[in-house]
Enzyme design. Structure first.
Site, PDB file in Angstrom:
ATOM      1  N   TYR A  24       0.812  -1.213   0.000  1.00  0.00           N
ATOM      2  CA  TYR A  24       0.000   0.000   0.000  1.00  0.00           C
ATOM      3  C   TYR A  24       0.847   1.264   0.000  1.00  0.00           C
ATOM      4  O   TYR A  24       0.416   2.299  -0.501  1.00  0.00           O
ATOM      5  CB  TYR A  24      -0.918   0.014   1.224  1.00  0.00           C
ATOM      6  N   ASP A  55      -2.294 -18.589   0.465  1.00  0.00           N
ATOM      7  CA  ASP A  55      -3.240 -19.314  -0.398  1.00  0.00           C
ATOM      8  C   ASP A  55      -3.918 -20.431   0.388  1.00  0.00           C
ATOM      9  O   ASP A  55      -5.145 -20.602   0.345  1.00  0.00           O
ATOM     10  CB  ASP A  55      -2.553 -19.844  -1.674  1.00  0.00           C
TER      11      ASP A  55
END
Ligand code: IPM
Ligand code: MN
Length: 361
Positions: free
Chosen positions: A143, A223
């Site tokens: 970010y 994941d």
């Protein structure tokens, strides 16, 4: 004796104004019931600030936040700015505010309320046990990392995912301290089979874990964690992860509990805390009195507890939410087909009216 507190309210865009008004209805009821004096001021952020002030985070908004005891935010985001450059987008205002206030720890608790076990896509017997907290690092990672660049004409773009030991250490500490008061388990989420940043993340969280021998630390790849959250959601207690993984996984957790509209969050640092529901501005729902205000109301409870230290008052708000849901009140996102849904305002009123006078905590 009552407490005097200054609250800066930033309604923002889309459904933001409606859900913050709902949260304020409940905070006013709390102030009346417990004899507190909340001095409230409203400030623009996001698209509404772009339109009225030309920037997504006006100086006076930031100054009011610095000056407040706690900040309540609705949501930012507006499709009208989809093609705008990054620093002219509504989201930039929120990111700048998080950075400026040093709000590195975003706490996103999620549990399945009684009566809502069947509201989401999970089988009710799997949903029933869900009670977890996502601790999302909020001022680092992709970010904010530089270099970052976009050259559409050239067809090139770059973002950077940096973390330093102190940044990982302080967010891991938050997670472990939280776990001590809960089921004493921390799941640290990374992608250390591919990313160097994640190798650092894993090394540092392991070191912090060694300082907390009473808490079990496990590591999961992001994941596999995304899958495990659906398969075995009740196995999670405290999940700590970097900024982008936390953003993604917390929306998934919203689905687990039945609706993203239920999730609150607190963004904490060294100064005043920023309290923001996890959901976004939901432009399609804006202005129709259909948004679920419970995420924003539960956010107000976090503001009471983590922002103002008013534990009993926070518990009263949580009890009121539970009581109203147990009686069957549902907004449109949760109401089964063919049943009557409450509007945003009606739901807020119901919760405000259910605030008990005293709560044993
Ligand atoms: C959130 C939101 C924000 C984020 C957006 C609005 C910038 O999705 O708080 O999860 O990505 O952090
Ligand atoms: Mn998000």
């Amino acid at each position: 004796m009552g407490r005097r507190a200054r609250l800066a309210v930033l309604p923002g865009d889309g459904i933001g104004p409606e859900v913050t008004a709902a949260a304020m209805t409940v905070l006013k009821a709390v102030a009346a019931r417990f004899s507190h004096d909340f001095i409230v001021s409203e400030w623009p952020i996001g698209a509404i600030a772009m339109r009225t002030k030309g920037v997504p985070l006006p100086e006076e908004t930031l100054a009011a936040c610095r000056d407040a005891d706690a900040v309540l935010l609705g949501a930012v985001g507006d499709p009208a700015y989809d093609l705008a450059p990054r620093d002219k987008r509504p989201e930039a205002g929120l990111l700048e505010l998080r950075k400026a206030l040093g709000l590195y720890a975003n706490i996103r608790p999620a549990r399945v309320y009684r009566g809502l076990e069947g509201a989401g896509p999970l089988k009710p017997e799997i949903a029933r046990g869900v009670d977890l907290v996502v601790v999302r690092e909020l001022t680092g990672g992709l970010y904010f990392g530089t270099p970052r660049a976009l050259d559409l004409a050239e067809g090139t773009a770059v973002n950077t995912l940096p973390y330093t030991r102190p940044e990982v250490e302080r967010i891991a500490e938050v997670a472990f301290r939280l776990a001590v008061g809960r089921r004493k388990k921390v799941t640290s989420v990374d992608k250390s089979n591919v990313l160097e940043t994640s190798q650092l993340w894993r090394a540092v969280t392991t070191d912090v874990g060694a300082r907390h021998p009473d808490v079990v630390l496990e590591h999961q790849l992001v994941d596999s964690c995304a899958m495990n959250l659906v398969l075995y959601p009740s196995a999670f207690d405290v999940v700590v992860t970097e900024n982008l993984f936390g953003d993604i996984l917390s929306d998934e957790v919203g689905a687990l509990v039945g609706s993203l509209g239920l999730l609150p969050s607190a963004s904490l640092g060294d100064g005043p805390g920023l309290f923001e529901p996890v959901h976004g501005s939901a432009p399609a729902l804006a202005g129709r009195d259909v948004a679920n205000p419970i995420g924003a109301i539960a956010t107000a409870a976090m503001l009471l507890e983590d922002g103002l230290g008013l534990t009993e008052e926070a518990a009263a708000v949580h009890r009121a939410i539970e009581a109203v849901l147990e009686k069957g009140a549902r907004t449109a996102d949760l109401a089964p087909r063919g049943t009557r849904a409450l509007g945003t305002r009606e739901m807020a009123r119901a919760v405000a009216d259910a605030i008990p006078a005293h709560v044993a905590v």
